[in-house]
Design an enzyme around this catalytic site. Structure first.
Site, PDB file in Angstrom:
ATOM      1  N   GLU A 172       0.345  -0.843  -0.097  1.00 12.83           N
ATOM      2  CA  GLU A 172       0.029  -0.432   0.365  1.00 12.83           C
ATOM      3  C   GLU A 172       0.705   1.228  -0.054  1.00 12.83           C
ATOM      4  OE1 GLU A 172      -2.175   1.797   3.462  1.00 12.83           O
ATOM      5  OE2 GLU A 172      -3.561   1.654   2.604  1.00 12.83           O
ATOM      6  N   ARG A 182      12.611   1.753   2.686  1.00 13.72           N
ATOM      7  CA  ARG A 182      11.703   0.652   1.925  1.00 13.72           C
ATOM      8  C   ARG A 182      12.131   1.079   0.872  1.00 13.72           C
ATOM      9  NH1 ARG A 182       5.795   0.279   4.362  1.00 13.72           N
ATOM     10  NH2 ARG A 182       5.981  -0.895   2.625  1.00 13.72           N
ATOM     11  N   HIS A 234       0.543   6.160  10.088  1.00 15.62           N
ATOM     12  CA  HIS A 234      -0.293   6.284   9.124  1.00 15.62           C
ATOM     13  C   HIS A 234      -1.464   6.622   9.328  1.00 15.62           C
ATOM     14  CE1 HIS A 234       3.170   3.711   6.857  1.00 15.62           C
ATOM     15  NE2 HIS A 234       3.117   5.584   7.144  1.00 15.62           N
ATOM     16  N   CYS A 290      -2.600  -2.231   4.362  1.00 16.27           N
ATOM     17  CA  CYS A 290      -1.112  -2.099   4.211  1.00 16.27           C
ATOM     18  C   CYS A 290      -0.430  -3.085   2.237  1.00 16.27           C
ATOM     19  CB  CYS A 290      -0.247  -1.529   4.837  1.00 16.27           C
ATOM     20  SG  CYS A 290      -0.498  -2.897   6.314  1.00 16.27           S
TER      21      CYS A 290
HETATM   22  C1  CIR Z   1       6.641   0.449   8.400  1.00 17.54           C
HETATM   23  O1  CIR Z   1       7.181   0.410   9.325  1.00 17.54           O
HETATM   24  O2  CIR Z   1       6.833   0.812   7.306  1.00 17.54           O
HETATM   25  C2  CIR Z   1       6.165  -0.903   8.127  1.00 17.54           C
HETATM   26  N1  CIR Z   1       7.161  -1.816   8.456  1.00 17.54           N
HETATM   27  C3  CIR Z   1       4.688  -1.204   8.071  1.00 17.54           C
HETATM   28  C4  CIR Z   1       4.008  -0.210   7.229  1.00 17.54           C
HETATM   29  C5  CIR Z   1       2.385  -0.457   6.977  1.00 17.54           C
HETATM   30  N2  CIR Z   1       1.882  -0.012   6.177  1.00 17.54           N
HETATM   31  C6  CIR Z   1       0.796   0.535   6.437  1.00 17.54           C
HETATM   32  O3  CIR Z   1      -0.206   0.910   7.306  1.00 17.54           O
HETATM   33  N3  CIR Z   1       0.361   1.140   5.368  1.00 17.54           N
END
Ligand code: CIR
Length: 251
Positions: free
Chosen positions: A65, A85, A161, A246
């Site tokens: 996502e 990321r 988020h 996500c």
């Molecule tokens: C992060 O910290 O980026 C990931 N471990 C979790 C991302 C979750 N993403 C979302 O809720 N859209």
């Protein structure tokens, strides 16, 4: 037709980002089972799935996502706010290009798709530790020219988020965690009790809602609002600060 992109769970998911180190280690085998249950739920609700392969060099790659914002036939490919990321969007952009016009953002803009919530022709965007002003400006530039309205939302401290506390239920309603954001910001909020805040992140397809398992009051609230909830297990993504929206890009 509802389309969805998901991405497999790498072995390196054991080292995915989390704001606070999880009390128990992430169990990658269980994470894969739970991811399958999530994909099955999407499929049962009629979504046509594209499954992308995982990348061991990107421990968080299952959280697709965050790599794009889709609206009005356009996919804006993001620069995720976490440096670890930033390689994730590449393969996703290539998959989306088969279906949608592609727009991009450049440094210094950062934006995570988890900060963007579209309701009809409005995109709400959380200003967060991941999503900066340049990212929000680029979002507005891409989508305002296509008739969408971009509404920035300040997030409470500690919220990763926007969609950690509010998610869309179709085009004119949201599922919102009690006490998180001003309910007046959104049309027709369906309120999740504060004790079940984690369950405010849910995936709605028509009148069906994929929701985290283990939150009974949220099931009641959704049913009372006319939705059919479909609980799925989330223990392992939760250890990595993830939830349900996500794990897919849906359009
Ligand atoms: C992060 O910290 O980026 C990931 N471990 C979790 C991302 C979750 N993403 C979302 O809720 N859209």
């Amino acid at each position: 037709m509802t389309r969805a992109i998901v991405r497999g769970v790498p072995d390196s998911f054991a080292y995915a980002l989390s704001a606070v180190a999880p009390e128990a280690p992430i169990l990658v085998g269980l994470a894969r089972q739970q991811h399958r249950a999530y994909c099955d739920a999407l499929g049962e609700l009629g979504a046509s799935l594209t499954v992308l392969p995982p990348d061991e060099a990107s421990p968080d790659c299952v959280f697709v996502e965050d790599t794009a914002v889709i609206a009005g036939g356009v996919a804006l490919i993001t620069r995720p706010g976490a440096p670890s990321r930033q390689a994730e969007p590449g393969i996703v952009a290539a998959a989306l290009a088969a279906h949608l016009e592609i727009a991009r953002m450049a440094e210094p803009a950062t934006l995570d798709g988890g900060d963007c919530l579209r309701l009809g022709s409005t995109i709400y965007v959380g200003r967060s530790a991941r999503t900066n002003d340049a990212g929000i400006s680029r979002l507005a530039q891409v989508f305002a020219t296509r008739g969408l309205r971009v509404v920035p939302v300040e997030l409470p401290a500690g919220v990763l988020h926007l969609k950690c506390v509010v998610s869309p239920l179709g085009d004119d309603r949201v599922l919102l965690a009690e006490g998180s954001l001003d309910p007046g910001l959104f049309p027709h909020p369906v309120i999740v009790p504060a004790a079940e805040t984690y369950a405010a992140n849910a995936v709605a397809i028509g009148a069906h809602v994929i929701v985290a398992e283990g939150f009974p009051r949220t099931l009641d609230v959704l049913s009372a609002a006319g939705f059919t909830p479909h609980p799925v297990p989330t223990s392992e993504v939760r250890k990595a600060d993830g939830s349900l929206t996500c794990q897919s890009l849906i359009w």
